[in-house]
Scaffold this active site. Structure first.
Site, short mmCIF file in Angstrom:
data_model
loop_
_atom_site.label_atom_id
_atom_site.label_comp_id
_atom_site.label_asym_id
_atom_site.label_seq_id
_atom_site.Cartn_x
_atom_site.Cartn_y
_atom_site.Cartn_z
N GLN A 1 0.07 -1.07 6.14
CA GLN A 1 1.14 -0.58 7.00
C GLN A 1 1.56 0.85 6.64
O GLN A 1 1.27 1.33 5.54
CB GLN A 1 2.35 -1.50 6.86
CG GLN A 1 2.13 -2.91 7.38
CD GLN A 1 3.43 -3.72 7.35
OE1 GLN A 1 3.54 -4.65 6.59
NE2 GLN A 1 4.38 -3.36 8.17
N HIS A 2 2.28 1.45 7.56
CA HIS A 2 3.11 2.66 7.35
C HIS A 2 2.38 3.99 7.20
O HIS A 2 3.02 5.04 7.34
CB HIS A 2 4.03 2.52 6.13
CG HIS A 2 4.69 1.19 5.97
ND1 HIS A 2 5.49 0.64 6.95
CD2 HIS A 2 4.67 0.28 4.95
CE1 HIS A 2 5.93 -0.54 6.52
NE2 HIS A 2 5.44 -0.78 5.32
N ASP B 1 -1.00 -5.38 8.09
CA ASP B 1 -1.73 -6.38 7.30
C ASP B 1 -0.89 -7.63 6.98
O ASP B 1 -1.41 -8.75 6.98
CB ASP B 1 -2.33 -5.78 6.01
CG ASP B 1 -1.34 -5.08 5.11
OD1 ASP B 1 -0.14 -5.02 5.43
OD2 ASP B 1 -1.79 -4.58 4.05
O1 LIG Z 1 3.80 -1.37 2.58
C1 LIG Z 1 3.46 -2.54 2.67
C2 LIG Z 1 4.30 -3.52 3.40
O2 LIG Z 1 5.51 -2.98 3.87
C3 LIG Z 1 2.18 -2.98 2.01
O3 LIG Z 1 2.06 -4.37 1.99
C4 LIG Z 1 1.00 -2.32 2.72
O4 LIG Z 1 0.89 -2.89 4.00
C5 LIG Z 1 -0.27 -2.37 1.89
O5 LIG Z 1 -0.74 -3.65 1.68
P1 LIG Z 1 -1.93 -4.07 0.69
O6 LIG Z 1 -3.05 -3.12 0.85
O7 LIG Z 1 -1.38 -4.13 -0.69
O8 LIG Z 1 -2.31 -5.44 1.18
#
Ligand SMILES: O=C(CO)[C@@H](O)[C@H](O)COP(=O)(O)O
Ligand SMILES: Nc1ncnc2c1ncn2[C@@H]1O[C@H](COP(=O)(O)OP(=O)(O)O)[C@@H](O)[C@H]1O
Length: 493
Positions: A85-86, A253
């Protein structure tokens, strides 16, 4: 994920294959599943480069490698992309990436986050935090896209001047899969064809999960001018078509994992990958002015309140490296030390922290004594420290009224025997560990099948075999207090 019930509505999925992608922080994973039953047919993966800023082209390259390792998409009817995300993917008017994407775990925009809160509160940070939570369900922290846009406008004005649109990792990959991008084979103004979904849009800071609307005023406030954003595709709808390949909306994700796990009300996912995440699926939106819980949307039309730490599996990776052991030996070491590691407490802020919001904090080891300076105690303290951070997240969700009936442990580090066994004691609840799998990619595949069927609901794919881990009678009662004290003593804001 092997059983099936027949579709109640929509087109038949019989005999068709769907693909789901998880373009996560450390790697790209592709699953190919039977659209009707969910049975796994093929799998491929490829690593991503390290670092908190990454050229999106590297994700595209990794996707190609992972797709080929999974036997290609020629026989696949539909695909959907789940992604970290983000991350800020800034695009110019020709669809070129303006600069490497700033990822969710890049903390350089922490100051911008504070400024945005102050500005909305007209100098009163508490009022500002309340206003953000009420208006978009999140209080800005460095992870969120809106703070990265402010950072770009302030620190790289030449790059900022080139930006015509901003997208998230999964949006950009979906767009590329549809044949868009620089020199687009799809033709026309390709930026207008960028798509996203409400789960990922809700992590930007300029989209309100509750109303399902962009907040262009907040985007403009952060960046200084209006820029293009992807169209929000409804859950289960077709985003694009590329030849005969149907592209689903895709998802952030964590919403992908919720869909892959088939989460219902009362289920809470604890995911330990690069990030440590506690999240739940709810019928109503959450607006937490403390910012501990982000009021995201999910991938089904519901909501996904979520607490996320910056320090998940990589804490174990780092401590394993320090001790010169692999994952299995690390878990054995951790389990060989007593609960509470005889007073050794690790505050695992190795990458700064987001929950609590301490972007410049560093990790710390407390309570070091002659008797507990052993590899086993250090491994145990690392596992306990990461889980204690997630226990704080679980409590923050409870404080928002989120029911906790079942905890599902997933993510790369859920494979650790020590994490599985210690988690119930630290979280204070029994933990269900689904079979090791790629639940984000599975959720994306389920979404792809949903788009293909045109049905009202995603197809019912069962969740195969899970193991239950109970709370033991060996909990160290003083550990949570010790950790809470140590947490307050870390260096850095
Ligand atoms: O920033 C967040 C949720 O807000 C993280 O969960 C990212 O979405 C990255 O996820 P992973 O690569 O660790 O699964
Ligand atoms: N048995 C294990 N014990 C602890 N950590 C593990 C184990 N297996 C994998 N990991 C860690 O899990 C992480 C990858 O998990 P994953 O959920 O794919 O991460 P991400 O989604 O953030 O890319 C890596 O840091 C890896 O070292």
């Amino acid at each position: 994920m092997t059983t099936s019930t027949s579709q109640s509505a929509g087109r038949s999925l019989a005999g068709q294959l769907v693909a789901g992608v998880d373009s996560s922080t450390q790697s790209c994973k592709v699953v190919i599943r039977d659209a009707e039953t969910g049975a796994l047919k093929r799998f491929g993966s490829a690593p991503h480069p390290d670092g908190t800023e990454v050229d999106p082209e590297a994700w595209w390259d990794a996707l190609q490698v992972a797709v080929s390792a999974a036997g290609g998409l020629d026989d696949v009817a539909s695909v959907a992309v789940g992604g970290q995300q983000h991350g800020m993917v800034a695009l110019d008017a020709d669809g070129n990436v303006v600069r490497p994407a700033l990822l969710w775990n890049d903390t350089r925009s922490a100051g911008a986050a504070l400024d945005l809160i102050d500005e909305l509160g007209e100098g009163d940070a508490e009022a500002g935090a309340r206003a953000w939570a009420e208006q978009v369900g999140v209080v800005p922290v460095a992870s969120f896209t809106i703070t990265k846009l402010r950072w770009l406008a302030q620190h790289e004005p030449e790059n900022a001047a080139k930006v015509a649109a901003v997208a998230l990792p999964h949006d950009w990959l979906t767009w590329r899969l549809a044949g868009d991008g620089p020199g687009s084979r799809a033709g026309g103004n390709s930026l207008e064809r960028l798509t996203t979904d409400r789960s990922d849009a809700s992590g930007t800071g300029y989209f309100d999960a509750a109303s399902g609307e962009y907040r262009f005023d907040l985007l403009e406030r952060a960046f200084g001018r209006r820029i293009g954003v992807p169209q929000v595709v409804a859950p289960g709808a077709v985003a694009r078509e590329s030849g005969s390949l149907v592209l689903g909306a895709g998802t952030g994700d964590n919403a992908g994992a919720a869909l892959g796990l088939g989460m219902a009300g009362g289920d809470v996912a604890v995911s330990i990958g690069t990030s440590g995440v506690v999240s739940a699926v709810c019928e109503t939106p959450v607006a937490d002015p403390t910012g501990l819980v982000a009021g995201f949307a999910d991938a089904t039309g519901r909501f996904l309140p979520l607490a996320c730490t910056l320090n998940g599996s990589r804490v174990f990776d780092a401590m394993g490296r320090l001790l010169g052991v692999d994952h299995k030996q690390f878990a054995e070491l951790a389990l060989s030390a007593p609960p509470g590691a005889e007073g050794l407490t690790l505050v695992p802020y190795l990458e700064g922290e987001r929950t609590p919001n301490k972007p410049d904090a560093t990790g710390a080891l407390h309570g070091v004594r002659l008797g507990n300076t052993t590899p086993a105690h250090l491994a145990r303290a690392a596992v306990e420290g990461v889980l204690l951070g997630l226990a704080d997240g679980l409590n923050a969700l409870r404080a928002q009224g989120v029911p906790v009936h079942r905890v599902l442990l997933v993510g790369g580090a859920a494979q650790s025997a020590a994490v599985r066994q210690i988690a119930p004691d630290i979280l204070g609840v029994p933990v269900t560990v689904p079979q090791p799998g790629e639940y984000v990619a599975d959720g994306a595949a389920r979404q792809a099948a949903w788009a293909l069927s045109g049905a009202d609901e995603a197809p019912e794919w069962g969740l195969a075999g899970a193991k239950e881990f109970g709370v033991s009678d060996e909990v160290d009662a003083s550990l949570a207090d010790r950790y809470a004290q140590a947490r307050e003593m870390t260096f850095g804001a």
